[in-house]
Enzyme design. Structure first.
Site, mmCIF file in Angstrom:
data_model
loop_
_atom_site.group_PDB
_atom_site.id
_atom_site.type_symbol
_atom_site.label_atom_id
_atom_site.label_comp_id
_atom_site.label_asym_id
_atom_site.label_seq_id
_atom_site.Cartn_x
_atom_site.Cartn_y
_atom_site.Cartn_z
ATOM 1 N N LYS A 130 -13.781 1.426 -2.704
ATOM 2 C CA LYS A 130 -14.456 1.244 -1.095
ATOM 3 C C LYS A 130 -15.782 2.464 -1.429
ATOM 4 C CE LYS A 130 -11.268 2.538 2.608
ATOM 5 N NZ LYS A 130 -10.794 3.256 3.670
ATOM 6 N N GLU A 186 0.893 -1.454 -0.012
ATOM 7 C CA GLU A 186 -0.213 0.158 0.013
ATOM 8 C C GLU A 186 0.628 1.371 0.134
ATOM 9 O OE1 GLU A 186 -4.354 -0.461 1.367
ATOM 10 O OE2 GLU A 186 -2.935 0.616 3.031
ATOM 11 N N HIS A 199 8.438 -26.894 -0.135
ATOM 12 C CA HIS A 199 7.188 -27.506 -1.232
ATOM 13 C C HIS A 199 6.191 -27.664 -1.571
ATOM 14 C CE1 HIS A 199 9.688 -30.903 1.701
ATOM 15 N NE2 HIS A 199 9.573 -30.245 2.682
HETATM 16 O O1 PA5 Z 1 -2.810 1.727 6.272
HETATM 17 C C1 PA5 Z 1 -4.324 2.118 5.923
HETATM 18 O O2 PA5 Z 1 -4.583 3.145 5.830
HETATM 19 C C2 PA5 Z 1 -5.097 1.438 5.410
HETATM 20 O O3 PA5 Z 1 -4.661 0.055 5.098
HETATM 21 C C3 PA5 Z 1 -6.142 1.071 6.594
HETATM 22 O O4 PA5 Z 1 -5.369 0.330 7.640
HETATM 23 C C4 PA5 Z 1 -7.284 0.653 6.608
HETATM 24 O O5 PA5 Z 1 -8.204 0.586 5.039
HETATM 25 C C5 PA5 Z 1 -8.291 0.775 7.922
HETATM 26 O O6 PA5 Z 1 -8.859 1.920 7.661
HETATM 27 P P1 PA5 Z 1 -9.660 1.992 8.613
HETATM 28 O O7 PA5 Z 1 -8.875 1.887 10.478
HETATM 29 O O8 PA5 Z 1 -10.100 3.771 8.578
HETATM 30 O O9 PA5 Z 1 -10.800 1.761 9.279
#
Ligand code: PA5
Length: 459
Positions: A431, A288, A317
């Site tokens: 989203k 990410e 394996h």
């Molecule tokens: O790294 C990030 O920002 C995302 O992966 C969030 O952790 C994830 O989308 C969850 O978001 P939130 O904590 O706002 O529910």
């Protein structure tokens, strides 16, 4: 500082790896890396300050104390997803051990079992909740934004159940969210539910050492001071100018140079089931943070190295054939504990059978160490770069040090790739489309995308 993790880069460089990165190549980046570290120090991305933010750790300790360290509860359940869950799982499995939830309360020293509901698979959610005694369960809903559909749906389900039992929500729910913004903050304020703050500048995947990860850790009896101590040890890498003494910057650089040479995949292979969830945590951090369409100037660049997780010896394996003989497009990192909590001896039986008698009298500890070494050597023989992250012991300090080192490494890699490592615009469209499919107000326009004519190939 006494470091608890050590990096062995021997099988990264030429001549140990044919066509491998050379020392000269690394040295040619010396000035660039110095600049990168200066930028990071000046910009101070949120995660950098965390180990030294006393409020962060004190808020968690105070809240845990209010609940007598959750000793009256049998189960502590995290509701969150992505950065609001992966670190919690990694801390639990590495530090509480794999069978924490299978131990009885005495063996758990009075602490509750720790669960993490990080999906909306109805079978997973229903079967986890079914096994809980609601009167003895406390839930920790974690969401920085307070709007993530998965976390909020599970929160609503749980709140509905708590209320249907006639229980006081304030005794069975703790909220961890943004200090000011979002609907969860509103709910906490309006309903007087105990809450913790996720520091404003810290994004989800960099938040494990904030109340996000620390509350479930302390609930499981993990020493959060030592965890933070480990992170502080790694922080000192920011002042280590010598690339050859700085694993965070050297490892970022190694991955960067190899990425430029076509190694698009970064495998993290743990030779410990306990450390394996750290590879899951790393997958999110690397993917990410670094998978980006635009550089910092808005130019399209489409960069990112795909992180893959694997488990040794199991995946020898399953995956190693590919890693050894398939496309030479990977940098492989092994997580290697130098000691395990248990020593398991193989009995001296079948001494007449040469094919297995060599195992008799030896230990699984020796076997797994030999397997890891053999895998690393065979990959090196085939010109496949690989490195070890060695944990002197699996403990709070080593895990804290690992987490902070990798966060720093990710920030350095982001600078080298010239991208913003701290946003995630690529998950936004999915989203919004989900919101529109579920009828959230203000998101109807996104239905147009879903209603576009798509030629179907359903067979
Ligand atoms: O790294 C990030 O920002 C995302 O992966 C969030 O952790 C994830 O989308 C969850 O978001 P939130 O904590 O706002 O529910």
């Amino acid at each position: 500082m006494l470091r608890k993790i050590r990096f062995d880069f021997s099988f990264v460089f030429s001549p140990n790896i044919s066509n491998g990165v050379s020392e000269e190549e690394v040295n040619s980046y010396k000035k660039k890396i110095e600049g990168v570290i200066e930028e990071i120090k000046n910009e101070k991305p949120g995660f950098i300050l965390i180990p030294f933010d006393e409020r962060n750790i004190n808020s968690v300790k105070n809240l845990a104390e209010k609940y007598d360290y959750f000793r009256d509860y049998e189960d502590f359940v995290v509701l969150g997803i992505g950065g609001s869950a992966l670190g919690n799982i990694a801390l639990r499995d590495s530090l509480n051990g794999l069978n924490w939830n299978g131990l009885d309360k005495n063996e758990r020293k009075g602490f509750p079992r720790i669960h993490v509901i990080d999906n909306v698979d109805p079978d997973f959610v229903a079967s986890t909740l079914k096994n809980l005694d609601m009167k003895k369960t406390i839930f920790n809903v974690i969401s920085k934004s307070g709007s993530t559909a998965e976390a909020m749906a599970n929160y609503m389900i749980v709140k509905g159940i708590i209320e249907s039992f006639g229980l006081d929500v304030r005794k069975h729910l703790v909220i961890t969210t943004d200090p000011e913004k979002g609907v969860l903050r509103e709910i906490a304020n309006e309903e007087g539910i105990n809450s913790l703050e996720i520091p404003k500048k810290v994004g989800g995947r960099f938040s494990v050492l904030t109340p996000v990860g620390l509350l479930s850790a302390i609930a499981g009896g993990i020493n959060i001071d030592e965890l933070i101590e480990g992170a502080k040890n790694a922080y000192s890498l920011l002042d280590e100018k010598n690339l050859w003494k700085n694993p965070a910057t050297l490892n970022a650089l190694i991955h960067y140079i190899y990425y430029k040479k076509g190694k698009n995949i970064s495998v993290m292979m743990s030779y410990s089931n306990r450390l394996y969830p750290l590879a899951d945590w790393y997958r999110q951090l690397w993917a990410e943070s670094l998978g980006k369409k635009y550089d910092v100037h808005g130019k399209e660049i489409y960069v990112g190295q795909t992180p893959v997780k694997a488990l040794g010896a199991t995946d020898q394996h399953s995956q190693i054939q590919l890693y050894n003989e398939g496309p030479n497009d990977k940098v492989i990192t092994f997580l290697v504990p130098k000691s395990y909590d248990h020593e398991v001896r193989i009995p001296k039986i079948h001494e007449e059978l040469d094919s297995i008698s060599y195992l008799g009298g030896r230990t699984l500890n020796e076997l797994i160490a030999a397997e890891q070494k053999a895998t690393a050597y065979s990959l090196a023989q085939n010109g496949r770069p690989n490195l070890n992250v060695e944990f002197s012991k699996i403990c709070e300090e080593s895990i804290g040090e690992f987490i902070f080192t990798y966060e720093l490494q990710t920030a350095v890699m982001g600078k080298l790739l010239n991208i913003n490592a701290f946003d995630q615009p690529g998950v936004e469209m999915g989203k919004k489309l989900t919101y529109s499919l579920m009828g959230r107000k203000g998101f109807a326009e996104f239905r147009k995308i879903l209603e576009k004519k798509v030629k179907k190939y359903i067979i």
